[in-house]
Design a protein around this motif. Structure first.
Motif, PDB file in Angstrom:
ATOM      1  N   PHE A 188     -31.254 -43.427  31.738  1.00 45.61           N
ATOM      2  CA  PHE A 188     -32.628 -43.284  31.253  1.00 45.61           C
ATOM      3  C   PHE A 188     -33.613 -43.861  32.262  1.00 45.61           C
ATOM      4  O   PHE A 188     -34.685 -43.297  32.501  1.00 45.61           O
ATOM      5  CB  PHE A 188     -32.805 -43.995  29.910  1.00 45.61           C
ATOM      6  N   LEU A 189     -33.254 -45.008  32.836  1.00 43.87           N
ATOM      7  CA  LEU A 189     -34.152 -45.660  33.784  1.00 43.87           C
ATOM      8  C   LEU A 189     -34.179 -44.926  35.122  1.00 43.87           C
ATOM      9  O   LEU A 189     -35.210 -44.904  35.803  1.00 43.87           O
ATOM     10  CB  LEU A 189     -33.730 -47.120  33.998  1.00 43.87           C
ATOM     11  N   LYS A 190     -33.050 -44.339  35.502  1.00 42.20           N
ATOM     12  CA  LYS A 190     -32.970 -43.654  36.794  1.00 42.20           C
ATOM     13  C   LYS A 190     -33.544 -42.241  36.737  1.00 42.20           C
ATOM     14  O   LYS A 190     -34.340 -41.839  37.594  1.00 42.20           O
ATOM     15  CB  LYS A 190     -31.513 -43.600  37.258  1.00 42.20           C
ATOM     16  N   LYS A 191     -33.147 -41.462  35.723  1.00 46.57           N
ATOM     17  CA  LYS A 191     -33.525 -40.057  35.644  1.00 46.57           C
ATOM     18  C   LYS A 191     -34.678 -39.786  34.686  1.00 46.57           C
ATOM     19  O   LYS A 191     -35.330 -38.748  34.773  1.00 46.57           O
ATOM     20  CB  LYS A 191     -32.319 -39.223  35.182  1.00 46.57           C
ATOM     21  N   GLY A 192     -34.895 -40.721  33.744  1.00 45.39           N
ATOM     22  CA  GLY A 192     -35.843 -40.475  32.677  1.00 45.39           C
ATOM     23  C   GLY A 192     -35.096 -40.018  31.438  1.00 45.39           C
ATOM     24  O   GLY A 192     -34.045 -39.357  31.537  1.00 45.39           O
ATOM     25  N   TYR A 193     -35.619 -40.349  30.289  1.00 49.16           N
ATOM     26  CA  TYR A 193     -34.947 -39.998  29.035  1.00 49.16           C
ATOM     27  C   TYR A 193     -34.806 -38.485  28.873  1.00 49.16           C
ATOM     28  O   TYR A 193     -33.733 -37.979  28.541  1.00 49.16           O
ATOM     29  CB  TYR A 193     -35.721 -40.586  27.854  1.00 49.16           C
ATOM     30  N   GLU A 194     -35.893 -37.758  29.098  1.00 50.55           N
ATOM     31  CA  GLU A 194     -35.877 -36.310  28.875  1.00 50.55           C
ATOM     32  C   GLU A 194     -34.889 -35.599  29.782  1.00 50.55           C
ATOM     33  O   GLU A 194     -34.273 -34.599  29.394  1.00 50.55           O
ATOM     34  CB  GLU A 194     -37.282 -35.728  29.082  1.00 50.55           C
ATOM     35  N   GLU A 195     -34.712 -36.097  31.004  1.00 54.69           N
ATOM     36  CA  GLU A 195     -33.843 -35.431  31.980  1.00 54.69           C
ATOM     37  C   GLU A 195     -32.378 -35.814  31.828  1.00 54.69           C
ATOM     38  O   GLU A 195     -31.503 -35.191  32.439  1.00 54.69           O
ATOM     39  CB  GLU A 195     -34.311 -35.773  33.406  1.00 54.69           C
ATOM     40  N   THR A 196     -32.092 -36.843  31.063  1.00 50.35           N
ATOM     41  CA  THR A 196     -30.709 -37.280  30.868  1.00 50.35           C
ATOM     42  C   THR A 196     -30.076 -36.524  29.707  1.00 50.35           C
ATOM     43  O   THR A 196     -30.673 -36.417  28.633  1.00 50.35           O
ATOM     44  CB  THR A 196     -30.648 -38.794  30.579  1.00 50.35           C
ATOM     45  N   THR A 197     -28.880 -35.993  29.916  1.00 50.10           N
ATOM     46  CA  THR A 197     -28.171 -35.264  28.865  1.00 50.10           C
ATOM     47  C   THR A 197     -26.945 -36.072  28.410  1.00 50.10           C
ATOM     48  O   THR A 197     -26.499 -36.998  29.105  1.00 50.10           O
ATOM     49  CB  THR A 197     -27.691 -33.898  29.369  1.00 50.10           C
ATOM     50  N   ILE A 198     -26.410 -35.693  27.267  1.00 46.10           N
ATOM     51  CA  ILE A 198     -25.168 -36.314  26.803  1.00 46.10           C
ATOM     52  C   ILE A 198     -24.061 -36.084  27.833  1.00 46.10           C
ATOM     53  O   ILE A 198     -23.241 -36.968  28.092  1.00 46.10           O
ATOM     54  CB  ILE A 198     -24.744 -35.749  25.431  1.00 46.10           C
ATOM     55  N   GLN A 199     -24.060 -34.894  28.453  1.00 47.34           N
ATOM     56  CA  GLN A 199     -23.052 -34.613  29.466  1.00 47.34           C
ATOM     57  C   GLN A 199     -23.182 -35.556  30.653  1.00 47.34           C
ATOM     58  O   GLN A 199     -22.171 -35.969  31.238  1.00 47.34           O
ATOM     59  CB  GLN A 199     -23.161 -33.154  29.939  1.00 47.34           C
ATOM     60  N   ASP A 200     -24.410 -35.903  31.028  1.00 53.17           N
ATOM     61  CA  ASP A 200     -24.608 -36.884  32.109  1.00 53.17           C
ATOM     62  C   ASP A 200     -23.937 -38.206  31.751  1.00 53.17           C
ATOM     63  O   ASP A 200     -23.292 -38.842  32.595  1.00 53.17           O
ATOM     64  CB  ASP A 200     -26.105 -37.136  32.346  1.00 53.17           C
ATOM     65  N   ILE A 201     -24.118 -38.633  30.511  1.00 53.42           N
ATOM     66  CA  ILE A 201     -23.516 -39.894  30.068  1.00 53.42           C
ATOM     67  C   ILE A 201     -22.003 -39.796  30.115  1.00 53.42           C
ATOM     68  O   ILE A 201     -21.312 -40.713  30.589  1.00 53.42           O
ATOM     69  CB  ILE A 201     -24.010 -40.249  28.644  1.00 53.42           C
ATOM     70  N   VAL A 202     -21.455 -38.660  29.652  1.00 53.81           N
ATOM     71  CA  VAL A 202     -20.009 -38.426  29.702  1.00 53.81           C
ATOM     72  C   VAL A 202     -19.505 -38.493  31.143  1.00 53.81           C
ATOM     73  O   VAL A 202     -18.504 -39.157  31.446  1.00 53.81           O
ATOM     74  CB  VAL A 202     -19.661 -37.050  29.086  1.00 53.81           C
ATOM     75  N   ASP A 203     -20.207 -37.808  32.047  1.00 59.36           N
ATOM     76  CA  ASP A 203     -19.783 -37.758  33.452  1.00 59.36           C
ATOM     77  C   ASP A 203     -19.776 -39.143  34.086  1.00 59.36           C
ATOM     78  O   ASP A 203     -18.862 -39.471  34.860  1.00 59.36           O
ATOM     79  CB  ASP A 203     -20.707 -36.835  34.244  1.00 59.36           C
TER      80      ASP A 203
END
Length: 212
Positions: free
Chosen positions: A22-37
């Protein structure tokens, strides 16, 4: 799987990773898949086992930030007057750089009715009573000349966390600063002179971070 044996460890890993993204990409640009990866060893299903949506994740991230602040430690520090405790709480809150970045990266979700409702409940049911206790102690030790009422503590916590939240109400740096010093005059008038030079300096640093 680890999440079955130690769910609190899994939850904290999810929240740690989500906050970084969230801090690096922004909340809107972060996806659940990003978190998984970025976690590497959890599936989407494992994340949805703990959180139904990305909104629930940021709500948990925000609540954990508040809970991690040393509020109880400050409250129980008997070497401080009630007013000194209040000042310390304000300084700690304003000095939280991650919280400041989150305001900038997730301003849209801050206005989400469900998210805001949860935050308001936290402020009124958890933080306001702790604030009231400090004000009462300040009245007893003579550092605060005010009525330590439930209403006063709720108003102060809402003004500070909601009205003065740049993620909720759009304002430029000058408008935001004007609001802060209006709050100072109001609190002085109410007999809670908590905003001093140290807090003003912390606010300036907060402002510089938000409006960088």
């Amino acid at each position: 799987m680890a999440r079955n044996k130690h769910p609190e460890v899994t939850v904290n890993r999810i929240l740690d990773t989500a906050l970084k993204l969230f801090l690096k990409k922004g909340y809107e640009e972060t996806t659940i898949q990003d978190i998984v990866d970025h976690l590497g060893d959890l599936s989407k299903g494992a994340i949805y086992h703990h959180f139904r949506s990305k909104e629930e994740i940021i709500s948990a991230v925000t609540n954990r930030m508040v809970q991690q602040q040393p509020l109880n430690q400050i409250t129980e520090d008997h070497s401080l007057t009630g007013l000194q405790k209040l000042k310390k709480v304000f300084v700690v809150s304003l000095s939280n750089s991650e919280q400041r970045q989150l305001y900038r990266s997730a301003s849209a979700v801050m206005k989400n009715p469900k998210f805001l409702s949860e935050q308001l409940n936290e402020y009124i049911t958890v933080q306001a009573p702790q604030l009231q206790k400090m004000i009462r102690e300040g009245v007893e030790d003579g550092s605060i000349a005010s009525n330590p009422s439930k209403e006063l503590s709720e108003v102060v916590i809402l003004l500070f966390n909601v009205w003065l939240n740049p993620g909720l109400f759009a304002a430029d740096k000058e408008q935001f600063t004007n609001k802060f010093f209006f709050l100072k005059r109001l609190l002085d008038h109410l007999g809670v002179p908590v905003i001093d030079q140290e807090i003003s300096d912390a606010f300036k640093d907060f402002c510089d971070g938000v409006f960088a």
